[in-house]
Design a protein around this motif. Structure first.
Motif, PDB file in Angstrom:
ATOM      1  N   LYS A  53      37.010  71.555  35.381  1.00  0.00           N
ATOM      2  CA  LYS A  53      36.681  72.400  34.236  1.00  0.00           C
ATOM      3  C   LYS A  53      37.142  73.836  34.447  1.00  0.00           C
ATOM      4  CE  LYS A  53      32.926  69.741  32.248  1.00  0.00           C
ATOM      5  NZ  LYS A  53      31.553  69.778  31.753  1.00  0.00           N
ATOM      6  N   GLU A  54      37.017  74.334  35.679  1.00  0.00           N
ATOM      7  CA  GLU A  54      37.482  75.694  35.970  1.00  0.00           C
ATOM      8  C   GLU A  54      38.992  75.808  35.820  1.00  0.00           C
ATOM      9  OE1 GLU A  54      35.913  76.805  39.796  1.00  0.00           O
ATOM     10  OE2 GLU A  54      33.857  76.838  39.036  1.00  0.00           O
ATOM     11  N   LYS A  55      39.699  74.713  36.039  1.00  0.00           N
ATOM     12  CA  LYS A  55      41.155  74.687  35.860  1.00  0.00           C
ATOM     13  C   LYS A  55      41.540  74.379  34.415  1.00  0.00           C
ATOM     14  CE  LYS A  55      42.604  75.185  40.165  1.00  0.00           C
ATOM     15  NZ  LYS A  55      43.627  76.119  40.601  1.00  0.00           N
ATOM     16  N   ASN A  56      40.520  74.255  33.548  1.00  0.00           N
ATOM     17  CA  ASN A  56      40.734  73.943  32.133  1.00  0.00           C
ATOM     18  C   ASN A  56      41.522  72.646  31.937  1.00  0.00           C
ATOM     19  OD1 ASN A  56      39.352  76.219  31.035  1.00  0.00           O
ATOM     20  ND2 ASN A  56      41.099  77.473  31.657  1.00  0.00           N
ATOM     21  N   LEU A  57      41.167  71.645  32.726  1.00  0.00           N
ATOM     22  CA  LEU A  57      41.810  70.346  32.609  1.00  0.00           C
ATOM     23  C   LEU A  57      40.846  69.349  31.981  1.00  0.00           C
ATOM     24  CD1 LEU A  57      43.373  70.067  36.191  1.00  0.00           C
ATOM     25  CD2 LEU A  57      44.620  70.466  34.067  1.00  0.00           C
ATOM     26  N   THR A  58      41.373  68.461  31.180  1.00  0.00           N
ATOM     27  CA  THR A  58      40.574  67.349  30.680  1.00  0.00           C
ATOM     28  C   THR A  58      40.600  66.247  31.736  1.00  0.00           C
ATOM     29  OG1 THR A  58      42.448  66.240  29.632  1.00  0.00           O
ATOM     30  CG2 THR A  58      41.243  67.877  28.286  1.00  0.00           C
ATOM     31  N   GLN A  59      39.738  65.274  31.573  1.00  0.00           N
ATOM     32  CA  GLN A  59      39.782  64.124  32.476  1.00  0.00           C
ATOM     33  C   GLN A  59      41.128  63.421  32.368  1.00  0.00           C
ATOM     34  OE1 GLN A  59      36.315  61.756  31.475  1.00  0.00           O
ATOM     35  NE2 GLN A  59      35.088  62.781  33.038  1.00  0.00           N
ATOM     36  N   GLU A  60      41.630  63.340  31.174  1.00  0.00           N
ATOM     37  CA  GLU A  60      42.937  62.714  30.938  1.00  0.00           C
ATOM     38  C   GLU A  60      44.027  63.451  31.718  1.00  0.00           C
ATOM     39  OE1 GLU A  60      45.359  59.818  29.296  1.00  0.00           O
ATOM     40  OE2 GLU A  60      43.288  60.035  28.654  1.00  0.00           O
ATOM     41  N   GLN A  61      44.024  64.774  31.656  1.00  0.00           N
ATOM     42  CA  GLN A  61      45.046  65.563  32.343  1.00  0.00           C
ATOM     43  C   GLN A  61      44.941  65.424  33.865  1.00  0.00           C
ATOM     44  OE1 GLN A  61      43.910  69.214  30.409  1.00  0.00           O
ATOM     45  NE2 GLN A  61      45.777  69.242  29.150  1.00  0.00           N
ATOM     46  N   LEU A  62      43.718  65.466  34.382  1.00  0.00           N
ATOM     47  CA  LEU A  62      43.553  65.288  35.827  1.00  0.00           C
ATOM     48  C   LEU A  62      43.998  63.888  36.231  1.00  0.00           C
ATOM     49  CD1 LEU A  62      42.732  66.209  38.609  1.00  0.00           C
ATOM     50  CD2 LEU A  62      40.351  65.618  38.040  1.00  0.00           C
ATOM     51  N   ILE A  73      38.752  58.882  36.497  1.00  0.00           N
ATOM     52  CA  ILE A  73      38.269  60.251  36.709  1.00  0.00           C
ATOM     53  C   ILE A  73      36.786  60.323  36.364  1.00  0.00           C
ATOM     54  CG2 ILE A  73      38.496  62.677  36.018  1.00  0.00           C
ATOM     55  CD1 ILE A  73      40.861  61.535  37.704  1.00  0.00           C
ATOM     56  N   SER A  74      36.395  59.665  35.309  1.00  0.00           N
ATOM     57  CA  SER A  74      34.986  59.627  34.924  1.00  0.00           C
ATOM     58  C   SER A  74      34.142  59.023  36.046  1.00  0.00           C
ATOM     59  CB  SER A  74      34.817  58.822  33.636  1.00  0.00           C
ATOM     60  OG  SER A  74      33.462  58.732  33.285  1.00  0.00           O
ATOM     61  N   LYS A  75      34.618  57.947  36.635  1.00  0.00           N
ATOM     62  CA  LYS A  75      33.887  57.315  37.745  1.00  0.00           C
ATOM     63  C   LYS A  75      33.818  58.244  38.951  1.00  0.00           C
ATOM     64  CE  LYS A  75      35.039  52.605  36.444  1.00  0.00           C
ATOM     65  NZ  LYS A  75      35.824  51.411  36.757  1.00  0.00           N
ATOM     66  N   ILE A  76      34.928  58.894  39.266  1.00  0.00           N
ATOM     67  CA  ILE A  76      34.970  59.820  40.400  1.00  0.00           C
ATOM     68  C   ILE A  76      33.953  60.942  40.196  1.00  0.00           C
ATOM     69  CG2 ILE A  76      36.395  61.599  41.517  1.00  0.00           C
ATOM     70  CD1 ILE A  76      38.819  59.700  40.962  1.00  0.00           C
ATOM     71  N   GLU A  77      33.943  61.504  39.000  1.00  0.00           N
ATOM     72  CA  GLU A  77      33.038  62.618  38.722  1.00  0.00           C
ATOM     73  C   GLU A  77      31.574  62.204  38.724  1.00  0.00           C
ATOM     74  OE1 GLU A  77      36.099  65.446  36.177  1.00  0.00           O
ATOM     75  OE2 GLU A  77      34.423  64.500  35.128  1.00  0.00           O
ATOM     76  N   SER A  78      31.310  60.934  38.536  1.00  0.00           N
ATOM     77  CA  SER A  78      29.926  60.474  38.583  1.00  0.00           C
ATOM     78  C   SER A  78      29.558  59.990  39.990  1.00  0.00           C
ATOM     79  CB  SER A  78      29.685  59.366  37.558  1.00  0.00           C
ATOM     80  OG  SER A  78      30.422  58.223  37.877  1.00  0.00           O
ATOM     81  N   GLY A  79      30.485  60.153  40.948  1.00  0.00           N
ATOM     82  CA  GLY A  79      30.202  59.810  42.340  1.00  0.00           C
ATOM     83  C   GLY A  79      30.483  58.370  42.698  1.00  0.00           C
ATOM     84  N   LYS A  80      31.170  57.653  41.822  1.00  0.00           N
ATOM     85  CA  LYS A  80      31.492  56.250  42.096  1.00  0.00           C
ATOM     86  C   LYS A  80      32.944  56.154  42.575  1.00  0.00           C
ATOM     87  CE  LYS A  80      28.301  54.475  38.648  1.00  0.00           C
ATOM     88  NZ  LYS A  80      27.956  55.532  37.732  1.00  0.00           N
ATOM     89  N   ASN A  81      33.220  55.126  43.351  1.00  0.00           N
ATOM     90  CA  ASN A  81      34.579  54.868  43.854  1.00  0.00           C
ATOM     91  C   ASN A  81      35.148  56.047  44.637  1.00  0.00           C
ATOM     92  OD1 ASN A  81      34.351  52.448  42.530  1.00  0.00           O
ATOM     93  ND2 ASN A  81      35.702  53.002  40.850  1.00  0.00           N
TER      94      ASN A  81
END
Length: 110
Positions: A53-62, A73-81
């Motif tokens: 978010k500080e880099k102004n990136l969407t999950q899609e962009q990352l 990315i959603s899974k990574i950010e929730s601490g999974k995988n």
């Protein structure tokens, strides 16, 4: 245990002891260890999310920068995988130097 009329009230600790096991038992130790691991993974996922978010990136962009789908990315950010490789790739994709300490070992990604 406390009693109010016909109702028995239990503390959270009493419920944990009954369901998980008393402190010091193998079952409770295993539960506590797994809980700590999940909390660490959650905090790492939150750090990746905050950095994104500080880099102004969407999950899609990352995801594009890492070569994975947005759902990953959603899974990574929730601490999974999460594993070391995934964490390193996420920070590297965002061009963020990171020092990760595991126990007594400190690893620098840059």
């Amino acid at each position: 245990m406390e009693q109010i009329g016909d109702m028995k009230l239990y503390t959270f600790e009493e419920v944990q002891d009954e369901i998980i096991g008393k402190i010091g038992t193998p079952e409770r130790d295993k539960y506590e260890k797994e809980l700590q691991e999940e909390l660490h993974a959650y905090h790492i996922g939150e750090a990746i999310k905050q950095a994104r978010k500080e880099k102004n990136l969407t999950q899609e962009q990352l995801g594009e920068l890492m070569g994975v789908r947005r759902s990953q990315i959603s899974k990574i950010e929730s601490g999974k995988n999460l594993n070391f490789s995934t964490i390193a790739r996420a920070f590297k994709a965002m061009n963020i130097p990171a020092n990760l300490a595991f126990g007594k070992v400190s690893l620098s990604l840059w």
